[in-house]
Structures are given as C-alpha cells and as structure tokens.
Design a protein around this motif. Structure first.
Motif, PDB file in Angstrom:
ATOM      1  N   ASP A   1      52.748  38.869  44.420  1.00 19.41           N
ATOM      2  CA  ASP A   1      53.708  37.833  44.783  1.00 19.41           C
ATOM      3  C   ASP A   1      53.088  36.451  44.813  1.00 19.41           C
ATOM      4  O   ASP A   1      51.938  36.286  45.239  1.00 19.41           O
ATOM      5  N   ASN A   2      53.884  35.451  44.442  1.00 19.14           N
ATOM      6  CA  ASN A   2      53.471  34.079  44.722  1.00 19.14           C
ATOM      7  C   ASN A   2      53.644  33.814  46.220  1.00 19.14           C
ATOM      8  O   ASN A   2      54.133  34.663  46.958  1.00 19.14           O
TER       9      ASN A   2
ATOM     10  N   GLY B   1      56.930  34.358  47.711  1.00 14.21           N
ATOM     11  CA  GLY B   1      57.474  35.710  47.617  1.00 14.21           C
ATOM     12  C   GLY B   1      58.655  35.813  46.690  1.00 14.21           C
ATOM     13  O   GLY B   1      59.462  36.740  46.791  1.00 14.21           O
TER      14      GLY B   1
ATOM     15  N   ALA C   1      58.339  35.284  43.118  1.00 12.81           N
ATOM     16  CA  ALA C   1      57.946  35.555  41.726  1.00 12.81           C
ATOM     17  C   ALA C   1      56.585  36.227  41.728  1.00 12.81           C
ATOM     18  O   ALA C   1      55.907  36.279  42.755  1.00 12.81           O
ATOM     19  N   LEU C   2      56.202  36.766  40.589  1.00 15.92           N
ATOM     20  CA  LEU C   2      54.906  37.410  40.440  1.00 15.92           C
ATOM     21  C   LEU C   2      53.923  36.485  39.742  1.00 15.92           C
ATOM     22  O   LEU C   2      54.295  35.750  38.830  1.00 15.92           O
TER      23      LEU C   2
END
Lengths: 114, 111
Positions: free
Chosen positions: B92-93, B96, B98-99
């Motif tokens: 997660d960025n 939370g 995006a990846l």
C-alpha cells in the motif's frame, strides 16, 4: 466477463501529438489505476481513481491527465506526447473491501513516441 | 516516499533448482502482495499476506511475511519452465489507496 480491456493495443505517435487511452472494466470495481512499465523500472503508478468522478496523482503524473466520468471507464490522456513517454501502459482495477483487494490488469497498450 | 526494494533483479536457474526473490522495506508494511508477469503478458495476482510471520503455500510456491512486516519472500521449489517471468511484490501507499510496486525479479529457467 471480459475483465479489464484496453484500447488501443499498439500506437505510434509523433512528438507533440495527443492521444487518449481507454480502459474499461466490467467487474463493478470502485478503484482503477494507470501504470507505465519501462525496462528495469517495474510498474510505476501514473494516476488512479477511487470512484466515479474522482482522480488522484500517483508517482509519475507529469505529462498525463485522466478522467473517470463513468465507473467502468478510466481514460488516460497525453496532451503533447514526448519520446520519454514511450512505454507499455497498463490499466488495472480493484474492488475495495474486505481484506483482499487484488488488482486485475488489462493486456496493456504499447506506445511509441518518435 | 514509500518504496519496496526487490532483489535480485535477475535470476537464471536450471530446471529443477530452487529460486527465491526478496522484497524489503525500511518501513513497516500493512500488507504485501505478489504478482507474476509472463513475458509479453500482464501482471497477475498471486497472493496477499497481511499478518506478521505469515506463511502461505501455493503448490511449489511459498510466500513469507517477516515478523517485523518489513520484508517478504517468494520461494519456488524445483522450478519449471512455466515459472519463467517477472515476479513483483507490492504494498500500500501511505494513504492506503493504491499499490507501490517493486521493480521485480525476472526469472529465466533453462531445461
């Protein structure tokens, strides 16, 4: 179900031209993403959307714009293409809920800017 | 920003040998996902790990999440030519939403 589809599959542009890449998903996913993939660089997030009408910047947003007017579609625009934007572009979507939110990827668009 | 570092970048093995790729972070990760991309294809989700010390198996693939949730590994036992491809870890960025993907490990297998 088609899953995630991308149009076009291949495109060659001249420097300064514009184009739009279309991503469509039929899984009713809230989240959609645009990545670019370059050799040795992995997948880098360009822009993403957490729902219809919303967009957000990723790691490498410069030179790109996006729109999410319909839940199932996510468009990536290049207003003035540059050779540095030569890449393979992947769209992905995911459901956001529960504990697993795997991303489903489209087949990719190979873009060459000369 | 948050990064996940993968090593090695490339690995060549003889068919039947084992293979391991590692994913490391300087910060604690909420979870880790693994994807496989075949040559000319698109990334396909393999698994997600969430719990500290978690170990999951899929046939010849074993995935681990470190006790401190700062590292993960993917181990393939007795590689086959069908294992060829690039393996990515992702997490997660900070928001939370995006990846963030590692740069991947490209596996080649000779028979």
């Amino acid at each position: 179900n088609a899953g995630v589809t991308q149009t076009p599959k291949f495109r060659v542009l001249k420097t300064g031209q514009s184009m739009t890449l279309l991503c469509a998903q039929d899984m009713n996913h809230e989240y959609m993403y645009w990545y670019r993939q370059d050799p040795g660089m992995g997948l880098r997030l360009i822009h993403y959307s957490v729902g219809e009408g919303t967009t957000a910047k990723g790691e490498v947003p410069d030179g790109y714009n996006v729109s999410r007017l319909k839940k199932q579609n996510f468009l990536l625009g290049l207003e003035s293409a540059a050779p540095s934007q030569t890449s393979v572009y992947f769209c992905a979507s995911s459901y956001w809920g529960g504990t697993t939110y795997e991303q489903y990827f489209g087949p990719g668009t190979r873009l060459t800017v000369t | 920003g948050q990064q996940v570092m993968q090593i090695p970048q490339y690995q060549h093995v003889q068919e039947g040998e084992d293979f391991t790729t590692y994913c490391n972070s300087s910060t604690t990760l909420s979870n880790i996902q693994w994807y496989k991309q075949r040559p000319g294809g698109h990334p396909v989700f393999l698994i997600q790990l969430v719990k500290s010390g978690e170990v999951k198996k899929q046939k010849r693939l074993t995935f681990q999440f470190g006790e401190a949730k700062k590292n993960s590994s993917l181990h393939i036992t007795a590689t086959q030519t069908t294992d060829v491809g690039t393996y990515f870890c992702a997490s997660d960025n900070q928001a939370g939403t995006a990846l963030i993907f590692g740069k991947g490990t490209t596996l080649s297998v000779s028979s």
